[in-house]
Design a protein around this motif. Structure first.
Motif, PDB file in Angstrom:
ATOM      1  N   ASP A   1      -2.867  82.107  12.558  1.00 28.40           N
ATOM      2  CA  ASP A   1      -3.689  80.945  12.863  1.00 28.40           C
ATOM      3  C   ASP A   1      -4.923  80.837  11.968  1.00 28.40           C
TER       4      ASP A   1
ATOM      5  N   ALA B   1      -6.854  73.051  14.673  1.00 27.80           N
ATOM      6  CA  ALA B   1      -6.685  74.326  13.968  1.00 27.80           C
ATOM      7  C   ALA B   1      -7.731  75.334  14.419  1.00 27.80           C
TER       8      ALA B   1
ATOM      9  N   VAL C   1      -1.408  75.275   4.790  1.00 31.69           N
ATOM     10  CA  VAL C   1      -1.067  75.033   6.198  1.00 31.69           C
ATOM     11  C   VAL C   1       0.347  75.540   6.481  1.00 31.69           C
TER      12      VAL C   1
ATOM     13  N   GLY D   1      -6.155  76.601   5.593  1.00 40.11           N
ATOM     14  CA  GLY D   1      -5.429  75.491   4.984  1.00 40.11           C
ATOM     15  C   GLY D   1      -5.914  74.149   5.475  1.00 40.11           C
TER      16      GLY D   1
ATOM     17  N   THR E   1       6.739  69.325  12.119  1.00 37.94           N
ATOM     18  CA  THR E   1       6.711  69.615  10.681  1.00 37.94           C
ATOM     19  C   THR E   1       7.244  68.435   9.874  1.00 37.94           C
TER      20      THR E   1
ATOM     21  N   GLY F   1       0.332  79.174   6.678  1.00 38.53           N
ATOM     22  CA  GLY F   1      -0.284  79.613   7.921  1.00 38.53           C
ATOM     23  C   GLY F   1       0.685  79.718   9.072  1.00 38.53           C
ATOM     24  N   TYR F   2       1.778  78.931   9.028  1.00 34.97           N
ATOM     25  CA  TYR F   2       2.813  79.062  10.054  1.00 34.97           C
ATOM     26  C   TYR F   2       3.349  80.489  10.104  1.00 34.97           C
TER      27      TYR F   2
ATOM     28  N   GLU G   1      -3.888  79.290   8.798  1.00 33.31           N
ATOM     29  CA  GLU G   1      -3.649  77.865   9.003  1.00 33.31           C
ATOM     30  C   GLU G   1      -4.962  77.101   9.074  1.00 33.31           C
TER      31      GLU G   1
END
Length: 290
Positions: A185, A241, A177, A191, A124, A180-181, A188
Motif C-alpha cells: 500500500d 491511497a 500504482v 504512485g 483495473t 503498488g498492487y 501504491e
C-alpha cells in the motif's frame, strides 16, 4: 462488474480510445481508429454478460485490438528511436489498454489474475483506460503542443517544463500504482502522489490554454472543466491511497467509482479530448498544425 463500472469501461472502449488515437496524427493509428469498433463492440458486449466463457470470448476479441495498439507502440520505438517526454507518454498510452484487456479477460472469465480477484480486476480495467490511456495521451499531446510553441510569442519556458513534467510523471505514476498492487500500500500511495502531480500539471496547462485568446468559448469551457475535475478527482484518489496505506478513513470503492471514476471519464477524458479535437480543427482551418 457493476453497472456503473461497466458503463464507464464501455465509454472508454467505444469513445475515448478511438477519439484519442485520431489526435496523434499517425496515419496507421487513424486506420486503427476506423477499425476499432470491430474490437470495441464485442468488448463492450462482454461487460454485460454473466461471467464465464460467453463473456470471456468477446473480451478476448477486445484484447486482440489492444495488442494491435501495443504493436503500434513497438513499431514507433523502432521508427522514431525517440524517448522524448511526449513520445514516452504516447507509448504508454498505446500500451495501457493491453493491461486493461488482460484484467478484463480474467475478470469476465471469473478467474483470479496474479492473486487478484474479479473485484479488483474490474476496477483495473477503467484505471488503465483513463489513467493509463487517456491521461498519458493528453499529457503527451499537451507536452508536444508546449514544445511546438517554443520560440513563439505563446511559447513560455514554464509551459514547456510543465509539459515535460506531465508527460513523464503521468506514465510513471500509472506504472507505480500498478507496481503498488504487488509491492504494498505504501508503494501504491507513492504512485498515487506521482500520478496526481502529473495530472495536476495537465490541469494547469489546460487552464493556461483556456485563458489564451485562441480557443473559442466552447473549447475554453471544456478545458476549464477538465482542469477543475482533475483537481477534485485526484484529491479523492490521494485520500483513498492514503487510507489504504495508513488505516485512516477513506472513501469506499463504490463511492470512488461514482465520483473519481465517473469524474475522470466524463469531466476529464471526454472534455479534454473534445477540446483537443476542437483545437486541432481550428488549427487545420487556419492551415497550420497544433
Amino acid at each position: 462488474m457493476s453497472v456503473l463500472v461497466g458503463a464507464v469501461v464501455a465509454l472508454g472502449m467505444l469513445v475515448v480510445v478511438p477519439a484519442g488515437l485520431r489526435l496523434v496524427g499517425d496515419p496507421a493509428l487513424d486506420r486503427t481508429a476506423r477499425l476499432w469498433p470491430v474490437f470495441a463492440v464485442p468488448g463492450a458486449v462482454s461487460l454485460w454478460l454473466p461471467r464465464g466463457t460467453a463473456a470471456a470470448v468477446p473480451a478476448l476479441c477486445y484484447a486482440l485490438g489492444t495488442l494491435v495498439l501495443a504493436a503500434h507502440a513497438a513499431r514507433r520505438v523502432g521508427r522514431t528511436r525517440s524517448m522524448r517526454p511526449a513520445e514516452a507518454a504516447l507509448l504508454t498510452a498505446l500500451a495501457a489498454p493491453s493491461v486493461a484487456a488482460l484484467a478484463l479477460v480474467a475478470e469476465r472469465s471469473g478467474h483470479e489474475l496474479f492473486g487478484f480477484g474479479p473485484g479488483i480486476l474490474a476496477l483495473t480495467v477503467p484505471h488503465f483506460h483513463f489513467a493509463g490511456f487517456a491521461a498519458a495521451l493528453v499529457a503527451g499531446l499537451v507536452c508536444g503542443a508546449a514544445e511546438g510553441r517554443a520560440g513563439t510569442a505563446a511559447g513560455m519556458p514554464a509551459d514547456r517544463a510543465l509539459g515535460r513534467f506531465a508527460a513523464l510523471s503521468v506514465p510513471l505514476g500509472t506504472v507505480l500504482v500498478l507496481a503498488g498492487y504487488f509491492v504494498g500500500d505504501l508503494a501504491e500511495l507513492g504512485g498515487a502522489l506521482v500520478l496526481t502531480a502529473g495530472m495536476w500539471a495537465v490541469a494547469l496547462l489546460s487552464r493556461r490554454t483556456a485563458r489564451r485568446t485562441g480557443p473559442d468559448r466552447t473549447t475554453r469551457i471544456l478545458l476549464t472543466t477538465s482542469a477543475a475535475v482533475l483537481v477534485a478527482t485526484m484529491l479523492l484518489a490521494l485520500s483513498w491511497a492514503l487510507g489504504e496505506a495508513t488505516g485512516l478513513p477513506r472513501p469506499s470503492l463504490a463511492w470512488m467509482a461514482a465520483t473519481h471514476g465517473v469524474g475522470n471519464a466524463l469531466g476529464f477524458a471526454l472534455c479534454s479530448l473534445a477540446a483537443l479535437h476542437r483545437l486541432r480543427g481550428a488549427a487545420s482551418s487556419k492551415g497550420r498544425t497544433v
